[in-house]
Write a protein that holds these residues in place. Structure first.
Motif, PDB file in Angstrom:
ATOM      1  N   ALA A   1      38.044  39.638  51.658  1.00  0.00           N
ATOM      2  CA  ALA A   1      38.353  39.915  52.931  1.00  0.00           C
ATOM      3  C   ALA A   1      37.621  38.871  53.767  1.00  0.00           C
ATOM      4  O   ALA A   1      38.154  38.647  54.698  1.00  0.00           O
ATOM      5  N   GLN A   2      36.741  38.355  53.573  1.00  0.00           N
ATOM      6  CA  GLN A   2      36.054  37.225  54.311  1.00  0.00           C
ATOM      7  C   GLN A   2      36.900  36.118  54.455  1.00  0.00           C
ATOM      8  O   GLN A   2      37.050  35.360  55.209  1.00  0.00           O
ATOM      9  N   ALA A   3      37.561  35.628  53.234  1.00  0.00           N
ATOM     10  CA  ALA A   3      38.526  34.609  52.937  1.00  0.00           C
ATOM     11  C   ALA A   3      39.820  34.823  53.764  1.00  0.00           C
ATOM     12  O   ALA A   3      40.276  33.957  54.464  1.00  0.00           O
ATOM     13  N   GLY A   4      40.459  36.088  53.451  1.00  0.00           N
ATOM     14  CA  GLY A   4      41.820  36.260  54.261  1.00  0.00           C
ATOM     15  C   GLY A   4      42.011  37.203  55.270  1.00  0.00           C
ATOM     16  O   GLY A   4      42.855  37.169  55.709  1.00  0.00           O
ATOM     17  N   MET A   5      40.913  37.952  55.556  1.00  0.00           N
ATOM     18  CA  MET A   5      41.083  39.096  56.842  1.00  0.00           C
ATOM     19  C   MET A   5      40.017  38.868  57.299  1.00  0.00           C
ATOM     20  O   MET A   5      39.090  40.290  56.980  1.00  0.00           O
TER      21      MET A   5
ATOM     22  N   ALA B   1      48.400  38.225  50.620  1.00  0.00           N
ATOM     23  CA  ALA B   1      47.686  37.109  50.675  1.00  0.00           C
ATOM     24  C   ALA B   1      46.156  36.834  50.458  1.00  0.00           C
ATOM     25  O   ALA B   1      45.828  36.224  49.636  1.00  0.00           O
ATOM     26  N   ALA B   2      45.669  38.093  51.108  1.00  0.00           N
ATOM     27  CA  ALA B   2      44.165  37.858  50.752  1.00  0.00           C
ATOM     28  C   ALA B   2      43.726  38.344  49.491  1.00  0.00           C
ATOM     29  O   ALA B   2      42.581  38.063  48.936  1.00  0.00           O
ATOM     30  N   ASP B   3      44.535  39.131  48.819  1.00  0.00           N
ATOM     31  CA  ASP B   3      44.055  39.673  47.500  1.00  0.00           C
ATOM     32  C   ASP B   3      44.498  38.722  46.449  1.00  0.00           C
ATOM     33  O   ASP B   3      45.357  38.705  45.900  1.00  0.00           O
ATOM     34  N   ALA B   4      43.276  37.907  46.408  1.00  0.00           N
ATOM     35  CA  ALA B   4      43.417  36.761  45.157  1.00  0.00           C
ATOM     36  C   ALA B   4      43.957  37.312  43.746  1.00  0.00           C
ATOM     37  O   ALA B   4      44.601  36.516  43.032  1.00  0.00           O
ATOM     38  N   ASP B   5      43.221  38.200  43.362  1.00  0.00           N
ATOM     39  CA  ASP B   5      43.238  38.660  41.944  1.00  0.00           C
ATOM     40  C   ASP B   5      44.529  39.915  41.755  1.00  0.00           C
ATOM     41  O   ASP B   5      44.588  40.322  40.608  1.00  0.00           O
TER      42      ASP B   5
END
Length: 120
Positions: free
Chosen positions: A73-77, A59-63
């Motif tokens: 990492a800041q956005a998802g974890m 989910a955190a790995d946007a690309d």
């Protein structure tokens, strides 16, 4: 016996540190007395912990390149972001799911050794 529990404890710590805060919000809304009489939930098995970590990483790995940048990492974890420089030992600017797991396992092992050096 303690050595066998290490992976489960490590993943449990990792899950707790990388949680998105949903459980914290639900716990704040419940009265204090409600949780005191309940039996605490057992930590997840290693298989369950790996699946949950993989889900959050995905989910955190946007690309979807299999790596987290500092921004991802800041956005998802957020806990990975807070320890990004420690996890990114190669200083590549990205971290993989495996690097995150290795870092938290080492951190958990160090903590266990500190708490009970005779058995660990």
């Amino acid at each position: 016996m303690t050595v066998r529990k290490l992976p489960v404890i490590g993943f449990a710590v990792l899950m707790a540190l990388t949680s998105l805060g949903a459980s914290a919000q639900s716990a704040q809304g419940s009265p204090q007395g409600a949780a005191s009489g309940e039996v605490p939930k057992a930590p997840p098995t290693t298989k369950q912990a790996k699946a949950l970590i993989a889900e959050r990483f995905k989910a955190a790995d946007a690309d979807h390149d299999g790596k987290l940048t500092r921004d991802e990492a800041q956005a998802g974890m957020p806990q990975v972001y807070a320890n990004f420089d420690k996890i990114d030992a190669k200083k590549s600017g990205t971290v993989t799911e495996r690097q995150i797991g290795s870092y938290w396992m080492k951190k958990t092992k160090d903590q266990m050794q500190k708490e009970d050096p005779i058995w660990n």
